[in-house]
Design an enzyme around this catalytic site. Structure first.
Site, PDB file in Angstrom:
ATOM      1  N   HIS A   1       0.849  -1.199   0.000  1.00 38.95           N
ATOM      2  CA  HIS A   1       0.000   0.000   0.000  1.00 38.95           C
ATOM      3  C   HIS A   1       0.875   1.236   0.000  1.00 38.95           C
ATOM      4  CE1 HIS A   1      -3.192   2.832   1.106  1.00 38.95           C
ATOM      5  NE2 HIS A   1      -3.997   1.926   0.625  1.00 38.95           N
TER       6      HIS A   1
ATOM      7  N   ASP B   1      -7.994  -5.178  -0.344  1.00 37.81           N
ATOM      8  CA  ASP B   1      -8.527  -6.020  -1.415  1.00 37.81           C
ATOM      9  C   ASP B   1      -8.170  -7.492  -1.264  1.00 37.81           C
ATOM     10  OD1 ASP B   1      -9.764  -3.911  -2.660  1.00 37.81           O
ATOM     11  OD2 ASP B   1      -8.024  -3.409  -3.885  1.00 37.81           O
TER      12      ASP B   1
HETATM   13  N1  ACO Z   1       3.984  -7.285  -5.068  1.00 34.41           N
HETATM   14  C1  ACO Z   1       5.314  -7.342  -5.226  1.00 34.41           C
HETATM   15  N2  ACO Z   1       6.135  -6.334  -4.903  1.00 34.41           N
HETATM   16  C2  ACO Z   1       5.567  -5.209  -4.418  1.00 34.41           C
HETATM   17  C3  ACO Z   1       4.187  -5.085  -4.227  1.00 34.41           C
HETATM   18  C4  ACO Z   1       3.380  -6.168  -4.588  1.00 34.41           C
HETATM   19  N3  ACO Z   1       2.057  -6.117  -4.439  1.00 34.41           N
HETATM   20  N4  ACO Z   1       3.920  -3.866  -3.720  1.00 34.41           N
HETATM   21  C5  ACO Z   1       5.077  -3.247  -3.586  1.00 34.41           C
HETATM   22  N5  ACO Z   1       6.089  -4.062  -4.002  1.00 34.41           N
HETATM   23  C6  ACO Z   1       7.496  -3.772  -4.013  1.00 34.41           C
HETATM   24  C7  ACO Z   1       7.904  -3.130  -5.332  1.00 34.41           C
HETATM   25  O1  ACO Z   1       8.334  -4.066  -6.271  1.00 34.41           O
HETATM   26  C8  ACO Z   1       8.994  -2.187  -4.891  1.00 34.41           C
HETATM   27  O2  ACO Z   1      10.176  -2.936  -4.725  1.00 34.41           O
HETATM   28  P1  ACO Z   1      11.594  -2.313  -5.165  1.00 34.41           P
HETATM   29  O3  ACO Z   1      11.769  -1.084  -4.307  1.00 34.41           O
HETATM   30  O4  ACO Z   1      12.543  -3.428  -4.880  1.00 34.41           O
HETATM   31  O5  ACO Z   1      11.443  -2.018  -6.613  1.00 34.41           O
HETATM   32  C9  ACO Z   1       8.562  -1.741  -3.513  1.00 34.41           C
HETATM   33  O6  ACO Z   1       7.739  -2.783  -3.012  1.00 34.41           O
HETATM   34  C10 ACO Z   1       7.796  -0.425  -3.552  1.00 34.41           C
HETATM   35  O7  ACO Z   1       6.717  -0.581  -4.472  1.00 34.41           O
HETATM   36  P2  ACO Z   1       6.021   0.609  -5.240  1.00 34.41           P
HETATM   37  O8  ACO Z   1       5.200   0.029  -6.343  1.00 34.41           O
HETATM   38  O9  ACO Z   1       7.000   1.672  -5.595  1.00 34.41           O
HETATM   39  O10 ACO Z   1       5.146   1.210  -4.092  1.00 34.41           O
HETATM   40  P3  ACO Z   1       3.851   2.051  -4.281  1.00 34.41           P
HETATM   41  O11 ACO Z   1       3.675   2.841  -3.064  1.00 34.41           O
HETATM   42  O12 ACO Z   1       3.843   2.778  -5.570  1.00 34.41           O
HETATM   43  O13 ACO Z   1       2.810   0.839  -4.383  1.00 34.41           O
HETATM   44  C11 ACO Z   1       0.822  -0.256  -4.699  1.00 34.41           C
HETATM   45  C12 ACO Z   1       1.560   0.799  -3.882  1.00 34.41           C
HETATM   46  C13 ACO Z   1       0.623   0.253  -6.119  1.00 34.41           C
HETATM   47  C14 ACO Z   1      -0.543  -0.491  -4.056  1.00 34.41           C
HETATM   48  C15 ACO Z   1       1.647  -1.563  -4.731  1.00 34.41           C
HETATM   49  O14 ACO Z   1       1.868  -2.036  -3.434  1.00 34.41           O
HETATM   50  C16 ACO Z   1       0.986  -2.626  -5.590  1.00 34.41           C
HETATM   51  O15 ACO Z   1       1.183  -2.657  -6.803  1.00 34.41           O
HETATM   52  N6  ACO Z   1       0.189  -3.534  -4.966  1.00 34.41           N
HETATM   53  C17 ACO Z   1      -0.556  -4.501  -5.741  1.00 34.41           C
HETATM   54  C18 ACO Z   1      -1.843  -3.903  -6.260  1.00 34.41           C
HETATM   55  C19 ACO Z   1      -2.859  -3.692  -5.167  1.00 34.41           C
HETATM   56  O16 ACO Z   1      -3.069  -4.571  -4.345  1.00 34.41           O
HETATM   57  N7  ACO Z   1      -3.528  -2.558  -5.195  1.00 34.41           N
HETATM   58  C20 ACO Z   1      -4.618  -2.237  -4.262  1.00 34.41           C
HETATM   59  C21 ACO Z   1      -4.208  -1.131  -3.348  1.00 34.41           C
HETATM   60  S1  ACO Z   1      -5.489  -0.804  -2.169  1.00 34.41           S
HETATM   61  C22 ACO Z   1      -6.699  -0.057  -3.080  1.00 34.41           C
HETATM   62  O17 ACO Z   1      -6.467   0.648  -3.992  1.00 34.41           O
HETATM   63  C23 ACO Z   1      -8.153  -0.319  -2.788  1.00 34.41           C
END
Ligand code: ACO
Length: 376
Positions: free
Chosen positions: A262, A313
């Protein structure tokens, strides 16, 4: 951008609005709507009370709630033209695209469409909350070759939704779990879809246009579309015994795991903890406990392997599935909850508006000499 200014990718940490609606404490994993803890609201309030709280700033008294409920029930019918539009759409159209179109069509029928006053916005919010639920269910019935089920005036909002979807009155347990889910999804500060509704509102466009934009933003798999993706992941895993192998492969291939991580919560999403308990009960009662067991297995392994924690989710997926909600309706269901928060934010934005217009950091070529077509 020539006047300076700092690029903040994804607007992470940027404060883009003042709000009286949602207090999101990401560091401590706490969430409250207008001062009431989400745990109390999910356990004790109805979704109708939560919508009232978000739109009026306080919980309703008995007479106020009766009056409000009557207003919502009276607003449940949708225009026959909208049902006709559902019949004309290709059967395979995804339900979020349909919902976006439905909100726009509802705008063409709304008596207050272009009136952005506080009172008109409150009336439109009530109509949208009720009509969106009816539209989601009516479209599902039409695409399944069934007749839409007329709303039942004696059922509360959540129970009526399940009734319009399935044609059967839900059990009290199912209705309570669904009602609490709508509450948990009702509001969440400046998430991507709510920000979208605020940006559209800031141009002095109208509520239906802003909500249609919000639906488009919610659809994406990094936002509301994650719930559907979680269920598809669990189906891909198939069996509890396969969770271990799936996790090993997912970690090795650096797969993005839906329902984990998140932008704001780093210590845990309080909504996920509540949904986990509800998913456990609902999966057990529906005889589909394996989905809950798989979800817990995946949660524990991914947390250990990558330090990632489930978001809202994650456990809503097995919960919705065991309530009999089709997987591609998970995101529309989230929209049916979030409409309370979107509209509250739209009202707040209209009431104290400034055009939202950030800048971009230009990285293209410098000024160039024009070359006529025949010389290129
Ligand atoms: N799976 C794998 N790796 C992840 C995930 C994930 N779900 N979430 C974060 N990471 C990792 C990234 O690969 C990144 O690693 P790195 O620094 O080695 O490259 C690090 O954690 C940071 O991730 P970001 O994508 O930069 O973080 P951000 O704050 O942008 O992400 C997000 C938030 C988009 C929700 C992300 O966690 C994600 O893609 N989750 C999966 C989708 C999801 O479940 N969305 C629902 C959110 S809740 C809602 O909207 C109702």
């Amino acid at each position: 951008m020539s006047e300076g200014g700092q690029l903040i990718r994804g607007l992470e940490g940027v404060v883009a609005a003042e709000t009286r609606l949602c207090d999101l404490d990401g560091a401590n994993g706490r969430l409250a709507y207008v001062g009431f803890d989400i745990d109390d609201l999910a356990r004790h309030a109805t979704f109708e009370e939560v919508a009232y709280l978000l739109w009026h700033g306080d919980l309703p008294g008995k007479a106020q709630l009766d009056c409000f409920t009557t207003e919502l029930i009276a607003a449940r019918a949708i225009p026959a033209e909208l049902v006709q539009a559902f019949r004309l759409m290709p059967r395979a159209t995804d339900p979020m695209r349909v919902l976006q179109a439905a909100v726009a069509i509802l705008g063409t029928h709304d008596p207050d469409t272009t009136d952005n006053s506080h009172e008109a916005n409150r009336r439109k919010a009530a109509r949208l909350l009720s009509q969106m639920a009816t539209a989601i269910c009516a479209h599902h019935r039409v695409r399944s070759g069934q007749e839409p089920v007329a709303p039942a005036a004696d059922l509360p909002h959540a129970a009526n939704f399940l009734y319009m979807l399935t044609g059967k009155r839900p059990t009290a347990t199912a209705a309570k779990a669904f009602d609490a889910s709508l509450t948990l999804y009702a509001e969440h500060e400046i998430n991507a879809s709510t920000f979208t509704t605020r940006v559209i509102t800031s141009t002095q466009s109208d509520m239906h246009s802003a909500v249609a934009g919000g639906v488009g933003a919610l659809k994406g798999p990094l936002h509301g579309g994650a719930g559907e993706a979680v269920m598809r992941t669990l189906m891909e895993i198939g069996e509890v015994a396969s969770v271990e192998r799936f996790t090993t492969e997912a970690v090795a291939t650096k797969r993005r795991l839906m329902g984990f991580g998140h932008r704001v919560y780093k210590a845990g999403d309080p909504r996920a903890a509540i949904l986990r308990g509800m998913a456990e009960d609902a999966c057990r009662q529906s005889g589909q406990f394996k989905w809950y067991e798989m979800a817990v297995g995946l949660h524990e392994r991914i947390k250990k392997a990558k330090g990632l924690i489930p978001n809202v989710d994650f456990y809503s997926a097995p919960l919705f599935y065991s309530l009999g909600i089709p997987v591609d309706l998970f995101t529309p269901v989230i929209a049916a909850g979030r409409i309370a928060g979107w509209t509250a934010n739209i009202i707040e934005q209209h009431d104290d508006n400034r055009l939202i217009r950030p800048r971009a950091d230009y990285k293209g070529p410098g000024r160039r000499t024009w070359v006529p077509l025949e010389k290129r």
